[in-house]
Design an enzyme around this catalytic site. Structure first.
Site, PDB file in Angstrom:
ATOM      1  N   GLY A  46      37.736  38.226  44.393  1.00 55.99           N
ATOM      2  CA  GLY A  46      37.248  38.565  43.205  1.00 55.99           C
ATOM      3  C   GLY A  46      38.057  39.685  42.525  1.00 55.99           C
ATOM      4  O   GLY A  46      39.134  40.272  43.052  1.00 55.99           O
ATOM      5  N   CYS A  88      40.973  44.883  49.578  1.00 50.52           N
ATOM      6  CA  CYS A  88      40.878  45.108  48.258  1.00 50.52           C
ATOM      7  C   CYS A  88      42.250  45.164  47.567  1.00 50.52           C
ATOM      8  O   CYS A  88      43.132  45.708  48.196  1.00 50.52           O
ATOM      9  CB  CYS A  88      39.908  46.501  47.934  1.00 50.52           C
ATOM     10  SG  CYS A  88      39.957  46.856  46.263  1.00 50.52           S
ATOM     11  N   LEU A  89      42.419  44.462  46.482  1.00 49.25           N
ATOM     12  CA  LEU A  89      43.642  44.366  45.716  1.00 49.25           C
ATOM     13  C   LEU A  89      44.113  46.057  45.394  1.00 49.25           C
ATOM     14  O   LEU A  89      45.219  46.108  44.985  1.00 49.25           O
ATOM     15  CB  LEU A  89      43.614  43.454  44.564  1.00 49.25           C
ATOM     16  CG  LEU A  89      43.206  41.849  45.080  1.00 49.25           C
ATOM     17  CD1 LEU A  89      43.005  41.180  43.652  1.00 49.25           C
ATOM     18  CD2 LEU A  89      44.519  41.546  45.681  1.00 49.25           C
ATOM     19  N   HIS A 130      30.978  43.974  47.077  1.00 45.82           N
ATOM     20  CA  HIS A 130      32.184  44.712  46.880  1.00 45.82           C
ATOM     21  C   HIS A 130      32.512  45.158  45.448  1.00 45.82           C
ATOM     22  O   HIS A 130      32.914  46.082  45.007  1.00 45.82           O
ATOM     23  CB  HIS A 130      33.356  43.863  47.599  1.00 45.82           C
ATOM     24  CG  HIS A 130      34.522  44.538  47.498  1.00 45.82           C
ATOM     25  ND1 HIS A 130      35.407  44.869  48.608  1.00 45.82           N
ATOM     26  CD2 HIS A 130      35.616  44.471  46.347  1.00 45.82           C
ATOM     27  CE1 HIS A 130      36.702  45.384  48.121  1.00 45.82           C
ATOM     28  NE2 HIS A 130      36.819  45.048  46.966  1.00 45.82           N
ATOM     29  N   GLU A 131      32.192  43.870  44.650  1.00 43.96           N
ATOM     30  CA  GLU A 131      32.693  43.950  43.098  1.00 43.96           C
ATOM     31  C   GLU A 131      31.583  44.584  42.108  1.00 43.96           C
ATOM     32  O   GLU A 131      32.249  45.637  41.355  1.00 43.96           O
ATOM     33  CB  GLU A 131      32.708  42.378  42.407  1.00 43.96           C
ATOM     34  CG  GLU A 131      33.718  41.728  43.059  1.00 43.96           C
ATOM     35  CD  GLU A 131      34.970  41.973  43.319  1.00 43.96           C
ATOM     36  OE1 GLU A 131      35.744  43.019  42.646  1.00 43.96           O
ATOM     37  OE2 GLU A 131      35.941  41.583  44.143  1.00 43.96           O
ATOM     38  N   HIS A 134      32.524  48.353  42.765  1.00 42.75           N
ATOM     39  CA  HIS A 134      33.773  48.761  42.017  1.00 42.75           C
ATOM     40  C   HIS A 134      33.214  49.391  40.578  1.00 42.75           C
ATOM     41  O   HIS A 134      33.544  50.255  39.822  1.00 42.75           O
ATOM     42  CB  HIS A 134      34.690  47.511  41.676  1.00 42.75           C
ATOM     43  CG  HIS A 134      35.701  47.496  42.717  1.00 42.75           C
ATOM     44  ND1 HIS A 134      36.663  48.394  42.876  1.00 42.75           N
ATOM     45  CD2 HIS A 134      35.984  46.327  43.530  1.00 42.75           C
ATOM     46  CE1 HIS A 134      37.520  47.869  43.885  1.00 42.75           C
ATOM     47  NE2 HIS A 134      37.288  46.656  44.025  1.00 42.75           N
TER      48      HIS A 134
HETATM   49  O1  GNR Z   1      40.587  39.584  47.616  1.00 41.32           O
HETATM   50  C1  GNR Z   1      39.628  40.249  47.972  1.00 41.32           C
HETATM   51  N1  GNR Z   1      39.168  39.914  49.147  1.00 41.32           N
HETATM   52  C2  GNR Z   1      37.889  40.257  49.873  1.00 41.32           C
HETATM   53  C3  GNR Z   1      37.750  40.209  51.238  1.00 41.32           C
HETATM   54  C4  GNR Z   1      36.469  40.570  51.780  1.00 41.32           C
HETATM   55  C5  GNR Z   1      35.787  41.095  50.963  1.00 41.32           C
HETATM   56  C6  GNR Z   1      35.808  41.334  49.659  1.00 41.32           C
HETATM   57  C7  GNR Z   1      37.021  41.134  49.173  1.00 41.32           C
HETATM   58  S1  GNR Z   1      37.326  41.325  47.279  1.00 41.32           S
HETATM   59  C8  GNR Z   1      39.022  41.256  47.432  1.00 41.32           C
HETATM   60  C9  GNR Z   1      39.615  41.622  45.929  1.00 41.32           C
HETATM   61  C10 GNR Z   1      39.229  42.713  45.425  1.00 41.32           C
HETATM   62  O2  GNR Z   1      39.534  43.625  45.721  1.00 41.32           O
HETATM   63  N2  GNR Z   1      38.033  42.737  44.628  1.00 41.32           N
HETATM   64  O3  GNR Z   1      37.780  43.939  44.049  1.00 41.32           O
HETATM   65 NI    NI Z   2      38.178  45.582  45.307  1.00 42.29          NI
END
Ligand code: GNR
Ligand code: NI
Length: 158
Positions: A46, A88-89, A130-131, A134
Site C-alpha cells: 500500500g 512501512c515504506l 495502516h493507510e 497515514h
Molecule cells: O508494504 C507495506 N507492508 C505492510 C505490511 C503490513 C501492514 C501494512 C503494510 S503497508 C506497507 C507499505 C506502506 O508503508 N504503506 O503505507
Molecule cells: Ni506506511
C-alpha cells in the site's frame, strides 16, 4: 508515470492531516498513477499520498489482487482482531507487531469519483487501517506492541 520519492520518518509531512479530494483532475490522476508505480517499485502492499509528500486523502493498496484506489476513504465498520507484523515504506528497515481489526468495511471514491464500499479481512484489513492512519498523520510505530525490530533487507535485484 514516474516513481516518486518516499518520505521517511522525521519528515514532518508524515504527521499532518490530509485534505479531502473535492474533484478529479489531471494532476490528481497523475499522482494516483505515480503512487501505484511507486508502491510496486518498493514492493509495498500500500501507499498513502502523504508518503510522497502530498497532503491529499488518497491511498492505493495491492495485496496481490491488483491495485485498488481509495479517495477520501472512511472506515465504516470493524470487527475482530489480529496481531501481526507490520512495516512501512516510510520507516525503512523496521517492523513491529500491531493489533488491528481482522475485518474492515470501508467506503471511498474511485478514480471516477464514484462511491464504492469494500470489505477486507486479514492483510487487506490491516493495510486499509495502516493507510487510513497515514491520512491522519499516524504512523504504526506509535502503536507497536513490544519492540520495534530491525529487519535485514534482502539485497535488491539489479
Ligand atoms: O508494504 C507495506 N507492508 C505492510 C505490511 C503490513 C501492514 C501494512 C503494510 S503497508 C506497507 C507499505 C506502506 O508503508 N504503506 O503505507
Ligand atoms: Ni506506511
Amino acid at each position: 508515470m514516474a516513481i516518486r520519492t518516499v518520505r521517511t520518518i522525521g519528515d514532518p509531512v508524515l504527521l499532518k492531516k490530509c485534505k479531502e479530494v473535492k474533484e478529479m483532475n489531471g494532476r490528481t490522476r497523475e499522482l494516483i498513477e505515480d503512487m501505484i508505480e511507486t508502491m510496486y517499485e518498493h514492493d509495498g502492499v500500500g501507499l498513502a499520498a502523504p508518503q510522497v509528500g502530498v497532503l491529499k486523502r488518497i491511498v492505493v493498496i495491492d495485496v496481490g489482487e491488483g491495485p485498488i484506489v481509495f479517495i477520501n476513504p472512511v472506515i465504516l465498520e470493524t470487527s475482530g482482531s489480529q496481531c501481526g507484523q507490520e512495516g512501512c515504506l516510510s520507516v525503512p528497515g523496521k517492523a513491529g507487531n500491531v493489533t488491528r481489526p481482522n475485518y474492515v468495511k470501508v467506503k471511498a471514491l474511485n478514480e471516477e469519483m464514484e462511491e464504492f464500499e469494500l470489505e477486507g479481512e486479514e492483510l487487506l484489513a490491516r493495510a486499509i487501517c495502516h493507510e487510513c492512519d497515514h491520512l491522519d498523520g499516524k504512523l504504526y510505530v506509535d502503536m507497536v506492541e513490544g519492540e520495534l525490530m530491525d529487519v535485514v533487507l534482502e539485497e535488491e535485484e539489479a
